[in-house]
Design a protein around this motif. Structure first.
Motif, PDB file in Angstrom:
ATOM      1  N   THR A 180     -14.502  -2.967   0.746  1.00  0.00           N
ATOM      2  CA  THR A 180     -14.117  -1.327   0.379  1.00  0.00           C
ATOM      3  C   THR A 180     -13.261  -1.585  -0.655  1.00  0.00           C
ATOM      4  N   PHE A 181     -12.040  -2.792  -0.405  1.00  0.00           N
ATOM      5  CA  PHE A 181     -11.204  -2.994  -1.578  1.00  0.00           C
ATOM      6  C   PHE A 181     -11.617  -4.312  -2.732  1.00  0.00           C
ATOM      7  N   SER A 182     -12.647  -4.880  -2.136  1.00  0.00           N
ATOM      8  CA  SER A 182     -13.183  -6.065  -2.993  1.00  0.00           C
ATOM      9  C   SER A 182     -14.224  -6.639  -2.495  1.00  0.00           C
ATOM     10  N   TRP A 183     -15.130  -7.300  -3.478  1.00  0.00           N
ATOM     11  CA  TRP A 183     -16.474  -7.801  -3.099  1.00  0.00           C
ATOM     12  C   TRP A 183     -15.836  -8.964  -2.070  1.00  0.00           C
ATOM     13  N   PRO A 247     -13.606   1.986  -6.680  1.00  0.00           N
ATOM     14  CA  PRO A 247     -12.366   1.524  -7.909  1.00  0.00           C
ATOM     15  C   PRO A 247     -10.745   2.015  -7.355  1.00  0.00           C
ATOM     16  N   ASN A 248      -9.976   1.134  -8.048  1.00  0.00           N
ATOM     17  CA  ASN A 248      -8.731   1.021  -7.703  1.00  0.00           C
ATOM     18  C   ASN A 248      -8.129   2.549  -7.871  1.00  0.00           C
ATOM     19  N   ASP A 249      -8.619   3.116  -9.037  1.00  0.00           N
ATOM     20  CA  ASP A 249      -7.908   4.586  -9.345  1.00  0.00           C
ATOM     21  C   ASP A 249      -8.499   5.615  -8.256  1.00  0.00           C
ATOM     22  N   VAL A 250      -9.575   5.049  -7.640  1.00  0.00           N
ATOM     23  CA  VAL A 250     -10.034   6.171  -6.742  1.00  0.00           C
ATOM     24  C   VAL A 250      -9.525   5.975  -5.554  1.00  0.00           C
ATOM     25  N   LEU A 251      -9.253   4.885  -5.237  1.00  0.00           N
ATOM     26  CA  LEU A 251      -8.449   4.487  -3.849  1.00  0.00           C
ATOM     27  C   LEU A 251      -7.016   5.044  -3.726  1.00  0.00           C
ATOM     28  N   LYS A 252      -6.548   5.033  -5.054  1.00  0.00           N
ATOM     29  CA  LYS A 252      -5.113   5.475  -5.169  1.00  0.00           C
ATOM     30  C   LYS A 252      -4.876   7.231  -5.006  1.00  0.00           C
ATOM     31  N   THR A 253      -6.089   7.680  -5.069  1.00  0.00           N
ATOM     32  CA  THR A 253      -6.156   9.310  -4.543  1.00  0.00           C
ATOM     33  C   THR A 253      -6.084   9.708  -3.401  1.00  0.00           C
ATOM     34  N   VAL A 258      -2.425   5.004   5.183  1.00  0.00           N
ATOM     35  CA  VAL A 258      -3.303   3.952   5.231  1.00  0.00           C
ATOM     36  C   VAL A 258      -2.893   2.632   5.919  1.00  0.00           C
ATOM     37  N   LEU A 259      -3.332   1.992   6.992  1.00  0.00           N
ATOM     38  CA  LEU A 259      -3.108   0.712   7.374  1.00  0.00           C
ATOM     39  C   LEU A 259      -4.461  -0.135   7.517  1.00  0.00           C
ATOM     40  N   VAL A 260      -4.272  -0.984   6.907  1.00  0.00           N
ATOM     41  CA  VAL A 260      -5.084  -2.017   6.952  1.00  0.00           C
ATOM     42  C   VAL A 260      -4.885  -3.319   7.648  1.00  0.00           C
ATOM     43  N   LEU A 261      -5.688  -4.008   8.677  1.00  0.00           N
ATOM     44  CA  LEU A 261      -5.512  -5.166   9.180  1.00  0.00           C
ATOM     45  C   LEU A 261      -6.703  -5.989   8.877  1.00  0.00           C
ATOM     46  N   THR A 270      -9.594 -11.139   2.118  1.00  0.00           N
ATOM     47  CA  THR A 270      -8.653 -12.207   1.681  1.00  0.00           C
ATOM     48  C   THR A 270      -7.359 -11.406   1.284  1.00  0.00           C
ATOM     49  N   GLU A 271      -6.290 -12.159   1.145  1.00  0.00           N
ATOM     50  CA  GLU A 271      -4.976 -11.492   0.831  1.00  0.00           C
ATOM     51  C   GLU A 271      -5.196 -10.654  -0.526  1.00  0.00           C
ATOM     52  N   LYS A 272      -6.112 -10.508  -1.340  1.00  0.00           N
ATOM     53  CA  LYS A 272      -6.483  -9.583  -2.360  1.00  0.00           C
ATOM     54  C   LYS A 272      -6.580  -8.034  -1.861  1.00  0.00           C
ATOM     55  N   THR A 273      -7.521  -8.144  -0.639  1.00  0.00           N
ATOM     56  CA  THR A 273      -7.436  -6.894  -0.060  1.00  0.00           C
ATOM     57  C   THR A 273      -6.028  -6.255   0.480  1.00  0.00           C
ATOM     58  N   ILE A 274      -4.999  -6.972   1.121  1.00  0.00           N
ATOM     59  CA  ILE A 274      -3.711  -6.507   1.210  1.00  0.00           C
ATOM     60  C   ILE A 274      -2.892  -5.871  -0.117  1.00  0.00           C
ATOM     61  N   GLU A 275      -3.038  -6.842  -0.861  1.00  0.00           N
ATOM     62  CA  GLU A 275      -2.360  -6.660  -2.493  1.00  0.00           C
ATOM     63  C   GLU A 275      -2.979  -5.327  -2.804  1.00  0.00           C
ATOM     64  N   ILE A 276      -4.122  -4.936  -2.643  1.00  0.00           N
ATOM     65  CA  ILE A 276      -4.574  -3.733  -3.198  1.00  0.00           C
ATOM     66  C   ILE A 276      -4.234  -2.632  -2.308  1.00  0.00           C
ATOM     67  N   VAL A 277      -4.216  -2.760  -1.163  1.00  0.00           N
ATOM     68  CA  VAL A 277      -3.700  -1.878  -0.052  1.00  0.00           C
ATOM     69  C   VAL A 277      -2.379  -1.298  -0.541  1.00  0.00           C
ATOM     70  N   LYS A 278      -1.544  -2.234  -0.722  1.00  0.00           N
ATOM     71  CA  LYS A 278       0.082  -2.012  -1.124  1.00  0.00           C
ATOM     72  C   LYS A 278       0.195  -1.173  -1.988  1.00  0.00           C
ATOM     73  N   THR A 279      -0.962  -1.082  -2.936  1.00  0.00           N
ATOM     74  CA  THR A 279      -0.751  -0.157  -4.383  1.00  0.00           C
ATOM     75  C   THR A 279      -0.803   1.378  -3.916  1.00  0.00           C
ATOM     76  N   LEU A 280      -1.507   1.646  -3.021  1.00  0.00           N
ATOM     77  CA  LEU A 280      -1.833   3.072  -2.535  1.00  0.00           C
ATOM     78  C   LEU A 280      -0.498   3.831  -2.205  1.00  0.00           C
ATOM     79  N   PRO A 281      -0.419   5.226  -2.337  1.00  0.00           N
ATOM     80  CA  PRO A 281       0.477   5.823  -2.232  1.00  0.00           C
ATOM     81  C   PRO A 281       1.242   5.557  -0.775  1.00  0.00           C
ATOM     82  N   LYS A 282       0.457   5.507   0.198  1.00  0.00           N
ATOM     83  CA  LYS A 282       1.097   5.251   1.601  1.00  0.00           C
ATOM     84  C   LYS A 282       0.282   4.076   2.161  1.00  0.00           C
ATOM     85  N   GLY A 283       0.188   3.119   1.420  1.00  0.00           N
ATOM     86  CA  GLY A 283      -0.705   2.059   2.114  1.00  0.00           C
ATOM     87  C   GLY A 283       0.244   0.851   2.564  1.00  0.00           C
TER      88      GLY A 283
END
Length: 316
Positions: A180-183, A247-253, A258-261, A270-283
């Motif tokens: 979803t957020f990364s390969w 894509p990150n720009d799509v996720l940011k829409t 959004v809560l990801v565990l 990996t931690e990369k998933t969490i880093e991407i989630v935190k860039t979302l408007p309400k992630g």
């Protein structure tokens, strides 16, 4: 006049109470199942005994098949839709359903293309048809505003659904969402799964469980039996190749919270998933300790608490 008014109110309440009764009758593919299907359905029902909450099963006719939906929780509760992981069926929520249905009206939907109690009429041409099917089920259930929890592949489908229903989905909870957020990263566990392809099907399933769960012994024997039988039945996963990270720009829409565990021993994220989630408007994202990909079972109590804290503290 007064008596007529009360009669009208009574008939209206009776109509609402029986609104979904027409979907409660078990279809022939359940009552007249083949020997192999019957064994699976019996195992499914045995796992349902672990839910420890009252529930009703609905069989909803749709364009592409019959959707099996397990409904629990107070009728006055906010609607909460559950999308399970690959080959897991809705019974995977057995460690979580009691907490989730305490204040929410929960709708757990069996995926149409895999073992479960949903029934496919005809082949589906695209992943968009899968999303259309979910929309049809939600329409029949009259859900025009609801929360969604998705696990693994169900997490990917939840995001896909949310991107097309920005005003209907109030929040998203994603439990180790797949692709979803990364390969999916190469790992020792993934390598072992590939090597196990040369083994018997039973060994492959056993190896898969060991890489997905940090404590396989913690999984209910009843659920394991259902899982084994379901995996023995060849499931249709023709759209797995379409599950590519958004894509990150799509996720940011995504405008909803959004809560990801994910687990700290997660083969998928990996931690990369969490880093991407935190860039979302309400992630918001967190890592659950001593948990694998099956974190909702591995650390059910903590995951339940995290999910409820999130759901119960959403802004109005």
């Amino acid at each position: 006049m007064k008596n007529i008014f009360f009669l009208f109110v009574f008939l209206l309440s009776l109509s609402c109470a029986n609104e979904f009764d027409k979907y409660k009758e078990r279809p022939k593919y359940i009552t007249e199942a083949s020997a192999s299907d019957k064994a699976y359905f019996e195992a499914y029902d045995k796992t349902l005994q672990l839910w420890d909450v009252s529930y009703e099963e609905l069989y909803i006719p749709t364009t592409d098949g019959i959707a099996h939906v397990i409904v629990s929780g107070p009728k006055s509760g906010e609607p909460l839709v559950l999308l399970h992981g690959m080959n897991a069926s809705s019974t995977m929520w057995y460690p979580n359903i009691q907490s989730l249905s305490e204040n929410h009206r929960v709708y757990a939907i069996d995926f149409l293309l895999e073992p479960g109690k949903s029934y496919l009429y005809k082949d589906m041409e695209s992943i968009d048809k899968v999303i259309d099917w979910y929309k049809e089920v939600l329409f029949v259930l009259k859900l025009d505003s609801y929360h969604v929890i998705g696990a693994s592949r169900g997490g990917w489908l939840s995001v896909k659904l949310a991107l097309e229903n920005q005003h209907e989905i109030k929040s998203l909870v994603l439990l180790s969402p797949a692709q979803t957020f990364s390969w999916i990263r190469p790992s020792e566990g993934l390598l072992k799964n590939i090597v196990s392809l040369l083994s018997s099907k039973e060994k492959r399933i056993e190896q898969s469980l060991k890489t997905m769960s940090s404590n396989v012994d913690n999984i209910s024997d009843a659920y394991l039996e259902q899982y084994y039988i379901g995996t023995e039945k060849d499931s249709v996963n023709k759209f797995l190749i379409n599950m590519k990270p958004f894509p990150n720009d799509v996720l940011k829409t995504l405008q909803m919270p959004v809560l990801v565990l994910i687990g700290d021993d997660d083969i998928i994220n990996t931690e990369k998933t969490i880093e991407i989630v935190k860039t979302l408007p309400k992630g918001k994202g967190e890592i659950i300790k001593n948990a694998g990909h099956f974190l909702s079972i591995d650390q059910a109590e903590e995951v339940n608490k995290k999910m409820l804290d999130f759901l119960n503290n959403l802004p109005d």
